[in-house]
Design a protein around this motif. Structure first.
Motif, PDB file in Angstrom:
ATOM      1  N   LEU A  53       0.824  -1.211   0.000  1.00 49.06           N
ATOM      2  CA  LEU A  53       0.000   0.000   0.000  1.00 49.06           C
ATOM      3  C   LEU A  53       0.857   1.260   0.000  1.00 49.06           C
ATOM      4  O   LEU A  53       0.580   2.221  -0.725  1.00 49.06           O
ATOM      5  CB  LEU A  53      -0.918  -0.002   1.230  1.00 49.06           C
ATOM      6  N   ALA A  56       2.356   1.609  -3.433  1.00 48.95           N
ATOM      7  CA  ALA A  56       1.343   2.003  -4.417  1.00 48.95           C
ATOM      8  C   ALA A  56       1.096   3.508  -4.356  1.00 48.95           C
ATOM      9  O   ALA A  56       0.988   4.183  -5.386  1.00 48.95           O
ATOM     10  CB  ALA A  56       0.046   1.242  -4.172  1.00 48.95           C
ATOM     11  N   ALA A  57       1.020   4.039  -3.129  1.00 49.50           N
ATOM     12  CA  ALA A  57       0.810   5.477  -2.966  1.00 49.50           C
ATOM     13  C   ALA A  57       1.995   6.262  -3.516  1.00 49.50           C
ATOM     14  O   ALA A  57       1.837   7.287  -4.194  1.00 49.50           O
ATOM     15  CB  ALA A  57       0.590   5.803  -1.495  1.00 49.50           C
ATOM     16  N   LEU A 121      -3.866  10.446   0.848  1.00 47.92           N
ATOM     17  CA  LEU A 121      -4.307   9.595  -0.255  1.00 47.92           C
ATOM     18  C   LEU A 121      -5.692  10.006  -0.750  1.00 47.92           C
ATOM     19  O   LEU A 121      -5.958  10.032  -1.955  1.00 47.92           O
ATOM     20  CB  LEU A 121      -4.315   8.131   0.192  1.00 47.92           C
ATOM     21  N   THR A 125      -6.451  11.483  -4.489  1.00 47.55           N
ATOM     22  CA  THR A 125      -7.386  10.814  -5.397  1.00 47.55           C
ATOM     23  C   THR A 125      -8.450  11.775  -5.907  1.00 47.55           C
ATOM     24  O   THR A 125      -8.763  11.816  -7.107  1.00 47.55           O
ATOM     25  CB  THR A 125      -8.042   9.621  -4.684  1.00 47.55           C
ATOM     26  N   ALA A 158       3.936   7.618   4.475  1.00 44.41           N
ATOM     27  CA  ALA A 158       4.112   6.282   3.918  1.00 44.41           C
ATOM     28  C   ALA A 158       5.468   5.698   4.296  1.00 44.41           C
ATOM     29  O   ALA A 158       5.571   4.530   4.690  1.00 44.41           O
ATOM     30  CB  ALA A 158       3.963   6.330   2.393  1.00 44.41           C
ATOM     31  N   VAL A 212      -6.953   3.141  -8.328  1.00 42.46           N
ATOM     32  CA  VAL A 212      -5.806   2.753  -7.498  1.00 42.46           C
ATOM     33  C   VAL A 212      -5.925   3.377  -6.122  1.00 42.46           C
ATOM     34  O   VAL A 212      -5.743   2.721  -5.089  1.00 42.46           O
ATOM     35  CB  VAL A 212      -4.486   3.174  -8.169  1.00 42.46           C
ATOM     36  N   GLY A 213      -6.249   4.661  -6.070  1.00 41.69           N
ATOM     37  CA  GLY A 213      -6.392   5.352  -4.793  1.00 41.69           C
ATOM     38  C   GLY A 213      -7.534   4.806  -3.967  1.00 41.69           C
ATOM     39  O   GLY A 213      -7.413   4.660  -2.737  1.00 41.69           O
ATOM     40  N   ALA A 216      -6.550   1.378  -2.530  1.00 39.51           N
ATOM     41  CA  ALA A 216      -5.549   1.564  -1.483  1.00 39.51           C
ATOM     42  C   ALA A 216      -6.165   2.159  -0.228  1.00 39.51           C
ATOM     43  O   ALA A 216      -5.803   1.796   0.900  1.00 39.51           O
ATOM     44  CB  ALA A 216      -4.426   2.463  -1.992  1.00 39.51           C
ATOM     45  N   GLY A 220      -6.145   0.276   3.179  1.00 44.35           N
ATOM     46  CA  GLY A 220      -5.398   0.933   4.240  1.00 44.35           C
ATOM     47  C   GLY A 220      -6.181   1.061   5.522  1.00 44.35           C
ATOM     48  O   GLY A 220      -5.623   0.950   6.628  1.00 44.35           O
TER      49      GLY A 220
END
Length: 509
Positions: A53, A56-57, A121, A125, A158, A212-213, A216, A220
């Motif tokens: 995660l 990815a961010a 995040l 997004t 992160a 994706v956001g 995640a 998360g």
């Protein structure tokens, strides 16, 4: 920006080798050495989903720096942007990300890493969706600024989550993967931007962040462990310091961008540049008096860190300015499609990687200042090669040699600058020092686009073929001069002694 540790002793310093700013070393709040439920110890493996995660961010953050460059001509045509507005699409993100980096690190220090990360995040997004829906320059630039602020929150949190969740071999692998994200950022960003723009329109470079956001964010909420944090007060955040430094940078970028339409000596430009200078002075005064300054006053006395950050600022500006101008040139004059332009930048990314390898070997025999100065001279040579490009040039003979030479020079500078800047910094101050260095990297990237674009626009508009040809030559002549001045500065001001250990950083863009 972020950094990749290349020797294990630096891993213990955590964000001393990262883009994230002051996430680790603090005298208040929690640090990367703190543990919370789920924090790993050697021999106790933790699930990899938390790392996935966080990575990815960070991939979203890194790609959104470079992905826009290959889509920029298409965005400009669709939204009828002038040259100033096009550079703002790039610099608004970098300006807010770089200007807010130290403040984002402070927030991640004092508040729950989990909720700071998820908040960043969420905003990122939403801002991505707004960017894709934008139908005018103002809306798109504002949304890009929102993405940048979200990145300044999300990235420090992160990295801190990785540091507190994993230890031992798992942590080392996590940091290695984190660094790899940045190393692949240039090639992946321009390729992805070109592909998405060609196949789905420029809006898709922003819309792809939404699923994706969202995934995640949901994951998360469930898997990132929460930590108990002590009570904090507003005074601990230095909001005034963060506001003045971002305001100063915004006024400077605005003033540079306004030169295309209003001229260098216009009242609008002079007022913006004056405002920037006043706010910069206000920031310095504020930091000297603040109980919890973003940049402790003694930082400015660390010669190796300040000189390294200055060189980092300049070389980052040339790097991102090069991508900005070259992308416009190959698409406007050479007729490259966005995806073909993305592929054209792959050798550039490979040359940067080759330059870092050359620098690491060279530092075994010479001083960082000698290697960095040599790299800057190589960079200047590449910029001069690009000043010879004309409307009839081919990519293979007119553009590629200059791009590859600039990439080689940039790679030769990054490693010695980051090594010498961090040399001798004690672990308890590594987070602050790395945040200071990486702020120079991000701010330099924003200013590089603004400065080279402003210089290029003195020859004509970057939206016309004639203006692009003349502006391209003039912009890279300025880049060559800046690189040579930096080479002299690096040789005179960077440490004259060799640095043992070779821990270094990989940058993105």
């Amino acid at each position: 920006m972020h950094v990749k540790p290349t020797s294990e002793p630096r891993v213990a310093a955590a964000s001393g080798a990262t883009r994230t700013g002051p996430v680790v070393a603090r005298h208040h709040g929690h640090t990367a050495a703190d543990t919370h439920p789920g924090a790993g110890e050697d021999g106790q493996r933790q699930p990899w989903l938390v790392l996935a995660l966080a990575l990815a961010a960070q991939i979203l953050v890194v790609l959104d720096i470079s992905v826009v460059n290959t889509a920029l001509p298409a965005i400009g045509r669709d939204l009828k942007l002038d040259g100033s507005a096009m550079q703002w699409v790039v610099t608004a993100y970098l300006m807010m990300s770089g200007g807010g980096l130290l403040f984002g690190g402070r927030i991640a220090d004092l508040l729950s890493r989990k909720w700071v990360f998820l908040s960043g995040l969420t905003v990122f997004t939403i801002a991505s969706i707004v960017s894709g829906l934008a139908d005018g320059a103002g809306e798109l630039i504002a949304a890009r600024a929102g993405q940048g602020l979200a990145a300044a929150l999300m990235t420090p949190a992160a990295l801190s989550i990785i540091m507190t969740t994993y230890s031992g071999a798992q942590r080392r692998l996590g940091l290695t993967l984190w660094g790899a994200v940045g190393s692949l950022g240039v090639a992946a960003g321009v390729l992805l931007g070109g592909a998405l723009t060609t196949w789905g329109g420029w809006q898709t470079i922003f819309f792809i962040n939404a699923p994706v956001g969202a995934v995640a964010l949901v994951a998360g909420l469930k898997v990132i462990p929460a930590a108990t944090t002590p009570a904090v007060t507003l005074r601990q955040f230095d909001v005034a310091g963060a506001t003045t430094v971002i305001g100063s940078l915004a006024a400077l970028v605005y003033g540079l961008g306004a030169t295309e339409q209003h001229g260098w000596l216009s009242a609008r430009v002079l007022a913006a540049l004056t405002t920037s200078a006043v706010l910069a002075v206000a920031f310095k005064v504020r930091e000297n008096r603040a109980a919890n300054p973003l940049v402790p006053p003694h930082t400015w006395k660390v010669t190796s860190l300040v000189s390294g950050t200055t060189v980092m600022l300049g070389v980052s500006g040339i790097l991102v300015g090069t991508v900005f101008l070259a992308s416009i040139f190959v698409q406007t004059l050479m007729g490259f499609s966005p995806i073909r332009a993305g592929v054209a930048f792959v050798p550039f990314a490979l040359a940067i990687t080759a330059g870092t390898v050359v620098a690491r070997h060279a530092m075994a025999h010479g001083t960082p200042r000698a290697v960095a100065s040599t790299g800057l001279v190589v960079l200047a040579g590449g910029a001069l090669l690009l000043t010879q490009a004309s409307a009839g040039s081919s990519f293979a003979t007119g553009i590629l040699p200059g791009l590859a030479t600039i990439g080689l020079g940039v790679g030769m500078v990054f490693a010695p600058v980051s090594v010498s800047a961090m040399a001798g910094i004690p672990p308890q101050h590594a987070g602050m020092a790395s945040g200071f260095l990486m702020t120079g990297h991000e701010v330099g990237a924003a200013l590089g686009v603004a400065v080279l674009s402003a210089v290029a626009s003195t020859a004509g508009s970057l939206t016309s073929a004639t203006g692009v040809v003349d502006g391209f030559d003039r912009g890279f002549l300025a880049a060559a001069v800046i690189a040579l001045v930096l080479a002299v500065f690096a040789y005179l001001r960077m440490p004259a002694t060799r640095v043992e250990g070779g821990a270094g950083m990989h940058m993105h863009h």
